[in-house]
Design a protein around this motif. Structure first.
Motif, PDB file in Angstrom:
ATOM      1  N   LYS A   1      96.645  47.177  11.186  1.00  0.00           N
ATOM      2  CA  LYS A   1      96.586  47.429  12.675  1.00  0.00           C
ATOM      3  C   LYS A   1      97.130  46.325  13.435  1.00  0.00           C
ATOM      4  CE  LYS A   1      93.533  49.051  16.033  1.00  0.00           C
ATOM      5  NZ  LYS A   1      93.385  48.149  17.163  1.00  0.00           N
ATOM      6  N   ALA A   2      96.731  45.098  13.186  1.00  0.00           N
ATOM      7  CA  ALA A   2      97.296  43.919  13.799  1.00  0.00           C
ATOM      8  C   ALA A   2      98.473  43.827  13.815  1.00  0.00           C
ATOM      9  CB  ALA A   2      96.491  42.482  13.693  1.00  0.00           C
TER      10      ALA A   2
ATOM     11  N   GLY B   1     100.941  45.730  12.999  1.00  0.00           N
ATOM     12  CA  GLY B   1     101.597  47.067  13.516  1.00  0.00           C
ATOM     13  C   GLY B   1     101.742  46.799  15.160  1.00  0.00           C
ATOM     14  N   GLU B   2     100.674  46.238  15.563  1.00  0.00           N
ATOM     15  CA  GLU B   2     100.510  46.023  16.944  1.00  0.00           C
ATOM     16  C   GLU B   2     101.730  44.993  17.670  1.00  0.00           C
ATOM     17  OE1 GLU B   2      96.662  45.528  17.984  1.00  0.00           O
ATOM     18  OE2 GLU B   2      95.953  47.526  18.024  1.00  0.00           O
ATOM     19  N   LEU B   3     101.797  43.962  16.682  1.00  0.00           N
ATOM     20  CA  LEU B   3     102.652  42.849  17.011  1.00  0.00           C
ATOM     21  C   LEU B   3     103.950  43.326  16.816  1.00  0.00           C
ATOM     22  CD1 LEU B   3     102.948  39.702  17.464  1.00  0.00           C
ATOM     23  CD2 LEU B   3     102.822  39.498  14.940  1.00  0.00           C
TER      24      LEU B   3
ATOM     25  N   GLY C   1     105.388  46.404  16.661  1.00  0.00           N
ATOM     26  CA  GLY C   1     105.657  47.700  17.336  1.00  0.00           C
ATOM     27  C   GLY C   1     105.834  48.620  16.545  1.00  0.00           C
TER      28      GLY C   1
ATOM     29  N   SER D   1     103.635  51.583  13.483  1.00  0.00           N
ATOM     30  CA  SER D   1     102.473  52.095  13.253  1.00  0.00           C
ATOM     31  C   SER D   1     101.723  51.306  12.013  1.00  0.00           C
ATOM     32  CB  SER D   1     102.514  53.445  12.514  1.00  0.00           C
ATOM     33  OG  SER D   1     101.296  54.018  12.105  1.00  0.00           O
ATOM     34  N   GLY D   2     100.463  50.740  12.123  1.00  0.00           N
ATOM     35  CA  GLY D   2      99.724  50.135  11.270  1.00  0.00           C
ATOM     36  C   GLY D   2      98.899  50.961  10.493  1.00  0.00           C
TER      37      GLY D   2
ATOM     38  N   ASP E   1      90.983  52.825  14.191  1.00  0.00           N
ATOM     39  CA  ASP E   1      90.406  51.414  14.739  1.00  0.00           C
ATOM     40  C   ASP E   1      90.301  50.453  13.761  1.00  0.00           C
ATOM     41  OD1 ASP E   1      88.309  52.594  13.216  1.00  0.00           O
ATOM     42  OD2 ASP E   1      86.724  52.421  14.536  1.00  0.00           O
TER      43      ASP E   1
ATOM     44  N   ARG F   1     111.349  41.544  16.520  1.00  0.00           N
ATOM     45  CA  ARG F   1     110.484  40.801  17.422  1.00  0.00           C
ATOM     46  C   ARG F   1     111.019  39.471  17.730  1.00  0.00           C
ATOM     47  NH1 ARG F   1     107.094  36.936  15.222  1.00  0.00           N
ATOM     48  NH2 ARG F   1     106.521  38.561  13.649  1.00  0.00           N
TER      49      ARG F   1
END
Length: 284
Positions: free
Chosen positions: A134-135, A137-139, A141, A143-144, A152, A239
């Motif tokens: 999840k982390a 994926g957020e970093l 951009g 899907s995590g 969550d 990124r």
């Protein structure tokens, strides 16, 4: 010597052997081995150290983190894979997590626990993988999401009883990742409650093939791996290029320059040395 008692002669002979073996194995052999290593394998013998502006910044053989003082990823740099060695990449604590695929249930933090371990709780291997995915994926951009992971970032695991089902990795008042299971209402888990009697049911979900590579969410066996997969490097390229104001193609070219092939042409997978790649970026 002939006049010495036999037990004295035996002790003198033992002492001579001790002194000779000490000199040979403790002095001569180490000096010869060190000399050969320095002559033939100088860089490797000294730890494959890497310098920047005359200062040692790391080793090509030992990974390191590229985070700020708060532990957040530095967005200008490629990130290494997770490490289970001490606080991360500690050569004095090299180790794996020793957790297997059946480690899927968290010990939830319990404020009323009997000791600090109970109060802090413990994440399962599955939840660690889910949280990392999840982390990342957020970093990056993307899907995590991945199979057996709740949105969550915890393991999607139920404990099923005859009259109810409990999402054991989601502490109340969290909303369970699914409302019902085979006609049973799914509840959030209450810290400190014992759900061992329930049937363990991991839920695969419909995440499909993960966008985040496996080495981005799992630690290596040693905890010191300096490399990442080419797929993980490729995921990070947009990124890093954006943060540095570079063209993505330029960053990808640097990745290709620092990618090593399979050992002997067929063993393992291509890998990218993170420290060497980040130093190359700093020289652009």
């Amino acid at each position: 010597m002939d006049r010495m008692p036999s037990w004295v002669r035996q002790h003198v002979a033992a002492l001579r052997a001790l002194l000779v073996l000490t000199v040979v194995t403790g002095v001569i052999y180490p000096l010869v081995a060190t000399g050969v290593a320095q002559a033939l394998l100088n860089d490797k013998a000294n730890g494959s150290l890497i310098e920047k502006d005359g200062k040692v910044v790391g080793s090509a053989l030992i990974g390191q983190s590229f985070t700020d003082a708060n532990g957040n990823p530095m967005r200008r740099y490629f990130q290494s894979r997770p490490s289970a060695a001490g606080d991360g990449y500690d050569p004095t604590s090299t180790a794996a997590g020793n957790l297997g695929p059946e480690d899927v249930i968290d010990t939830l933090p319990d404020p009323n626990g009997a000791d600090e371990a109970a109060k802090e709780g413990k994440q399962s291997l599955l939840t660690r993988v889910c949280a990392r995915s999840k982390a990342v994926g957020e970093l990056e951009g993307v899907s995590g999401a991945r199979p057996y992971c709740a949105p969550d970032g915890v393991g999607a695991v139920l404990k099923v009883f005859p009259d109810r089902a409990v999402s054991v990795n989601q502490a109340c008042p969290a909303t369970p990742f699914m409302p019902t299971y085979e006609g049973l209402k799914v509840e959030c888990a209450k810290p400190g409650e014992d759900y061992a009697a329930g049937r363990t049911v991991p839920i695969r979900g419909n995440a499909g093939t993960p966008s985040v590579p496996a080495d981005a969410v799992t630690a290596s066996g040693s905890g010191l791996d300096p490399d990442i997969s080419a797929a993980y490097a490729e995921l990070q390229a947009p990124r890093v290029a954006r943060e540095r104001g570079l063209a993505v193609e330029q960053v990808r070219a640097l990745i290709a320059e620092h990618t090593t092939g399979r050992a002997l042409g067929f063993m393992g997978e291509p890998a990218v040395n993170v420290l060497e790649l980040n130093l190359a970026l700093d020289r652009v």
